[in-house]
Design a protein around this motif. Structure first.
Motif, PDB file in Angstrom:
ATOM      1  N   UNK A 179       0.830  -1.220   0.000  1.00 33.37           N
ATOM      2  CA  UNK A 179       0.000   0.000   0.000  1.00 33.37           C
ATOM      3  C   UNK A 179       0.860   1.264   0.000  1.00 33.37           C
ATOM      4  N   UNK A 180       2.011   1.206  -0.692  1.00 31.23           N
ATOM      5  CA  UNK A 180       2.858   2.389  -0.795  1.00 31.23           C
ATOM      6  C   UNK A 180       2.112   3.541  -1.452  1.00 31.23           C
ATOM      7  N   UNK A 181       2.402   4.781  -1.049  1.00 26.77           N
ATOM      8  CA  UNK A 181       1.626   5.920  -1.548  1.00 26.77           C
ATOM      9  C   UNK A 181       1.877   6.290  -3.005  1.00 26.77           C
ATOM     10  N   UNK A 182       3.057   5.994  -3.555  1.00 25.35           N
ATOM     11  CA  UNK A 182       3.369   6.375  -4.936  1.00 25.35           C
ATOM     12  C   UNK A 182       2.975   5.250  -5.882  1.00 25.35           C
ATOM     13  N   UNK A 183       2.074   5.534  -6.809  1.00 18.44           N
ATOM     14  CA  UNK A 183       1.586   4.511  -7.736  1.00 18.44           C
ATOM     15  C   UNK A 183       2.375   4.481  -9.045  1.00 18.44           C
ATOM     16  N   UNK A 184       3.016   5.595  -9.383  1.00 17.11           N
ATOM     17  CA  UNK A 184       3.789   5.678 -10.615  1.00 17.11           C
ATOM     18  C   UNK A 184       4.907   6.691 -10.409  1.00 17.11           C
ATOM     19  N   UNK A 185       5.821   6.767 -11.344  1.00 16.43           N
ATOM     20  CA  UNK A 185       6.918   7.726 -11.251  1.00 16.43           C
ATOM     21  C   UNK A 185       6.929   8.621 -12.486  1.00 16.43           C
ATOM     22  N   UNK A 186       7.785   9.618 -12.418  1.00 17.27           N
ATOM     23  CA  UNK A 186       7.930  10.580 -13.509  1.00 17.27           C
ATOM     24  C   UNK A 186       8.187   9.857 -14.836  1.00 17.27           C
ATOM     25  N   UNK A 187       7.647  10.405 -15.899  1.00 16.92           N
ATOM     26  CA  UNK A 187       7.812   9.789 -17.212  1.00 16.92           C
ATOM     27  C   UNK A 187       9.273   9.789 -17.660  1.00 16.92           C
ATOM     28  N   UNK A 188       9.626   8.771 -18.436  1.00 21.32           N
ATOM     29  CA  UNK A 188      10.931   8.674 -19.056  1.00 21.32           C
ATOM     30  C   UNK A 188      10.753   8.718 -20.575  1.00 21.32           C
ATOM     31  N   UNK A 189      11.818   9.120 -21.260  1.00 20.31           N
ATOM     32  CA  UNK A 189      11.779   9.244 -22.718  1.00 20.31           C
ATOM     33  C   UNK A 189      12.866   8.362 -23.334  1.00 20.31           C
ATOM     34  N   UNK A 190      12.510   7.631 -24.364  1.00 20.25           N
ATOM     35  CA  UNK A 190      13.467   6.732 -25.013  1.00 20.25           C
ATOM     36  C   UNK A 190      14.415   7.543 -25.892  1.00 20.25           C
ATOM     37  N   UNK A 191      15.727   7.340 -25.710  1.00 17.19           N
ATOM     38  CA  UNK A 191      16.719   8.055 -26.513  1.00 17.19           C
ATOM     39  C   UNK A 191      17.001   7.339 -27.842  1.00 17.19           C
TER      40      UNK A 191
END
Length: 412
Positions: free
Chosen positions: A290-302
């Protein structure tokens, strides 16, 4: 391939089930996010999430995608939330947004504050704050009921991080309100909170320049004075803002979510009460479950990268889903079951609640320690602790990227 709506009611109401269902349909899904013009890839399986978070071919700053005109989707989201353009830099130029050498440069400036040794040295102070807050809990009760989130889960981490950073005690409530606004509102109130935080930090930096102390702000000023190329004025403001907000919001909700989970799983609560030495293992499991963060900042493919059998094209954005990864049965047996003995020794971390790779949470050791101290003291001091409402009636902050309670009414 169907496009997932990130604001879908099912995802917000029960992300554990909804994201798991998406994961089992396929390792990647297209996802529409409010304020973002193009759909992004949602990465859902444990191994793929760790790959994206740890692979240098994925970057946080779209400007680092070679030869591609890639829109900064974080900037689009800020525009949708009503942030004046002149304040974008304080939210976009944080340690979270930098890659490679720039990220390491900023990380090294503050990493010594969060080493395992430094965190262990802080434990007596964390315990002292915890005991004082628990002493005051009965006074805060009305008709035998107290909001544990308001009077314990929030104050503990905000006092700790503010003392570390150098925010005076009388200003802690300001940061509590600003952070609450930052994580849960849109429009004028969000923009006003950003503006007020920036002005406050700039003024506090000037005070510390005139009268340095042993806090982190004074250390950042010293680093800047010794070598201005190591830290710009904007980066200093952004670093302080990020550390204070991130340094207490997630920990507060780890304590809140974790307490609610234990109180609604009497077998696990009884097991932990019978042996508080299990607390480090319990904290890891609660972070997974039940951690509060469900997702993280977006990443971009180089460059073109294969993820889960799909080709993510150069310049495309991906969003790793922590909740989907933490419930992946390929990694965790019977993942929907809360099991505080799941981690064998309490030290090995298998979940991705703190992210992974270069952007692994700077304050992870401190957050775990605060959680351990909080749960141990709470269960020891109040052996009859129970929810004052049915677990299904606990109100949540309906934010698609987080799992947070609005309040945690308990009987002591």
């Amino acid at each position: 391939m169907d496009t997932v709506n990130f604001m879908d009611e099912e995802l917000i109401r029960d992300p554990f089930t909804a994201f798991s269902r998406i994961r089992e349909r396929g390792p990647l899904a297209r996802c529409a996010i409010p304020g973002v013009e193009q759909p992004v890839w949602l990465v859902t399986r444990y191994d793929d999430v760790k790959l994206v978070l740890n692979d240098p071919r994925f970057v946080s700053d779209p400007a680092n995608v070679p030869g591609a005109s890639t829109d900064d989707m974080a900037a689009q989201m800020l525009q949708a939330r009503g942030v004046p353009p002149e304040y974008n830099k304080y939210l976009l130029e944080s340690i979270l947004a930098f890659d490679g050498a720039d990220h390491l440069r900023l990380r090294r400036l503050v990493s010594r504050t969060f080493t395992a040794r430094r965190v262990l040295e802080l434990r007596p102070r964390v315990e002292e704050i915890t005991e004082k807050l628990l002493d005051r809990l009965p006074e805060a009760a009305e008709n035998g009921v107290v909001d544990l989130l308001e009077h314990f889960a929030y104050p503990l981490p905000i006092i700790v991080i503010c003392e570390l950073v150098g925010v005076p005690e009388e200003d802690h409530p300001l940061w509590r309100e600003w952070s609450r606004t930052m994580v849960s509102s849109y429009g004028p109130s969000f923009a006003e909170a950003v503006r007020d935080m920036v002005a406050y930090i700039q003024e506090l930096i000037e005070r510390r320049r005139a009268e340095p102390t042993g806090d982190l702000i004074s250390g950042l000023i010293q680093a800047q004075d010794e070598d201005g190329d190591r830290l710009s004025d904007t980066e200093m403001v952004t670093m302080i803002m990020t550390l204070v907000v991130a340094g207490h919001e997630t920990t507060a909700h780890l304590i809140g979510n974790g307490t609610a989970a234990l109180l609604t799983h009497p077998d696990q609560l009884a097991l932990l009460r019978s042996d508080l030495a299990l607390t480090p293992r319990a904290v890891h499991e609660l972070l997974r479950w039940c951690g509060p963060a469900l997702a993280v900042r977006m990443r971009y493919a180089t460059e073109d990268v294969e993820v889960g059998g799909e080709t993510v094209r150069r310049g495309e954005a991906v969003m790793p889903s922590l909740v989907a990864a933490n419930y992946d049965p390929r990694m965790f047996g019977d993942p929907r079951r809360l099991d505080i003995t799941r981690v064998p020794d309490g030290r090995r971390e298998t979940h991705v609640a703190f992210s992974h790779g270069m952007h692994y949470c700077l304050g992870a050791a401190l957050a775990r320690q605060e959680g351990e101290v909080a749960f141990e003291a709470l269960l020891r001091r109040f052996p009859g602790l129970s929810l004052a409402v049915d677990g299904d009636d606990l109100e949540r902050d309906l934010n698609p990227g987080a799992w947070r309670l609005k309040a945690l009414p308990v009987k002591l």
